[in-house]
Design a protein around this motif. Structure first.
Motif, mmCIF file in Angstrom:
data_model
loop_
_atom_site.group_PDB
_atom_site.id
_atom_site.type_symbol
_atom_site.label_atom_id
_atom_site.label_comp_id
_atom_site.label_asym_id
_atom_site.label_seq_id
_atom_site.Cartn_x
_atom_site.Cartn_y
_atom_site.Cartn_z
ATOM 1 N N ALA A 1 0.813 -1.225 0.000
ATOM 2 C CA ALA A 1 0.000 0.000 0.000
ATOM 3 C C ALA A 1 0.840 1.265 0.000
ATOM 4 O O ALA A 1 0.414 2.297 -0.539
ATOM 5 C CB ALA A 1 -0.927 0.002 1.212
ATOM 6 N N ARG A 2 2.057 1.186 0.570
ATOM 7 C CA ARG A 2 2.891 2.377 0.753
ATOM 8 C C ARG A 2 4.287 2.152 0.190
ATOM 9 O O ARG A 2 5.224 1.856 0.935
ATOM 10 C CB ARG A 2 2.954 2.711 2.239
ATOM 11 N N PRO A 3 4.470 2.319 -1.099
ATOM 12 C CA PRO A 3 5.800 2.121 -1.687
ATOM 13 C C PRO A 3 6.829 3.135 -1.209
ATOM 14 O O PRO A 3 8.028 2.961 -1.461
ATOM 15 C CB PRO A 3 5.545 2.235 -3.186
ATOM 16 N N ASP A 4 6.392 4.189 -0.515
ATOM 17 C CA ASP A 4 7.335 5.165 0.036
ATOM 18 C C ASP A 4 8.069 4.623 1.267
ATOM 19 O O ASP A 4 9.117 5.155 1.652
ATOM 20 C CB ASP A 4 6.604 6.448 0.432
ATOM 21 N N LEU A 5 7.540 3.555 1.861
ATOM 22 C CA LEU A 5 8.144 3.002 3.067
ATOM 23 C C LEU A 5 9.353 2.125 2.742
ATOM 24 O O LEU A 5 9.406 1.489 1.694
ATOM 25 C CB LEU A 5 7.122 2.155 3.828
ATOM 26 N N THR A 6 10.304 2.073 3.657
ATOM 27 C CA THR A 6 11.400 1.113 3.606
ATOM 28 C C THR A 6 11.077 0.033 4.625
ATOM 29 O O THR A 6 11.090 0.296 5.834
ATOM 30 C CB THR A 6 12.743 1.776 3.934
ATOM 31 N N VAL A 7 10.755 -1.167 4.166
ATOM 32 C CA VAL A 7 10.239 -2.218 5.047
ATOM 33 C C VAL A 7 11.237 -3.361 5.167
ATOM 34 O O VAL A 7 11.774 -3.848 4.166
ATOM 35 C CB VAL A 7 8.883 -2.745 4.528
ATOM 36 N N VAL A 8 11.474 -3.799 6.401
ATOM 37 C CA VAL A 8 12.310 -4.964 6.683
ATOM 38 C C VAL A 8 11.466 -5.970 7.461
ATOM 39 O O VAL A 8 10.819 -5.604 8.450
ATOM 40 C CB VAL A 8 13.552 -4.584 7.506
ATOM 41 N N LEU A 9 11.468 -7.226 7.016
ATOM 42 C CA LEU A 9 10.758 -8.299 7.699
ATOM 43 C C LEU A 9 11.756 -9.114 8.501
ATOM 44 O O LEU A 9 12.709 -9.658 7.943
ATOM 45 C CB LEU A 9 10.051 -9.205 6.688
#
Length: 225
Positions: free
Chosen positions: A91-99
């Motif tokens: 939903a938010r490609p602006d985020l930098t996400v780490v799992l």
């Protein structure tokens, strides 16, 4: 690897899914298909959850984006099948996400899902409390987690991964206030400030998502940004 087969959104969640995912709804549909297929086959999602993937999992998770500032760095602790990290990244490609996920079979699924969907997400295999994990992914603006452990224990893992002034968003159910009162002193000792219950998706979901928000105070090992 597994093949991604898009699947239509169920009628009951049609409008809400389109609203929260926007033009990235096809990616959310692909992810739902992965959960219903390989996710079930590999034991990450129970067979009885298939009919509830949208309302109980994807939509329940994605509304947490209301609490995420633009371009935030987000670490998802105990990601499991990718919840809430992957819906947030879609939903938010602006985020930098780490799992962050310690189990090999789950981390393998996550990496294959990220590759198949083509989303910009990093998978880190390890435990949140391990020094190597803190070195690799620490200093996040926001740390999120869903139903991983009791609040005090969970914050002991998550707060060290947040920068000073950053936040932990712990998705909780009806026990949220009780957990805050029970663990308030412990939360203060480990560097957490002002835990409070927030609700997300109040105008979208029949049952809003409840989140305990806790800020990271300065302390040993904390990173500033």
């Amino acid at each position: 690897m597994f093949h991604v087969k898009p699947r239509g959104v169920v009628v009951e969640t049609d409008r809400v899914a389109a609203q929260v995912f926007g033009d990235r709804l096809p990616l959310a549909e692909q992810y739902a298909a992965l959960l219903a297929g390989a996710g079930v086959e590999r034991g990450l999602i129970g067979p009885r959850e298939v009919d509830r993937i949208w309302d109980r999992h994807l939509l329940n998770c994605v509304v947490v984006q209301e609490l995420l500032p633009e371009s935030s760095t987000v670490v998802d602790v105990g990601s499991g099948a990718g919840l809430p990290g992957i819906p947030l990244a879609i939903a938010r490609p602006d985020l930098t996400v780490v799992l962050v996920e310690p189990l090999l079979r789950r981390a393998t699924f996550l990496q294959e899902a990220v590759d198949a969907l083509g989303v910009s997400v990093t998978v880190h295999r390890g435990r949140a409390e391990e020094p190597a994990t803190r070195t690799a992914v620490g200093g996040a603006d926001v740390v999120v987690s869903r139903a991983v452990a009791p609040l005090g224990k969970l914050l002991g893992w998550c707060l060290p991964l947040a920068r000073v002034g950053g936040r932990v968003l712990a998705m909780k159910g009806s026990s949220a206030e009780e957990e805050i009162e029970r663990d308030r002193n412990a939360i203060k000792r480990i560097g957490g400030d002002n835990p409070r219950v927030l609700e997300c998706g109040t105008t979208l979901l029949d049952v809003p998502t409840r989140v305990v928000e806790t800020e990271r105070l300065p302390g040993r090992g904390a990173r500033k940004r």
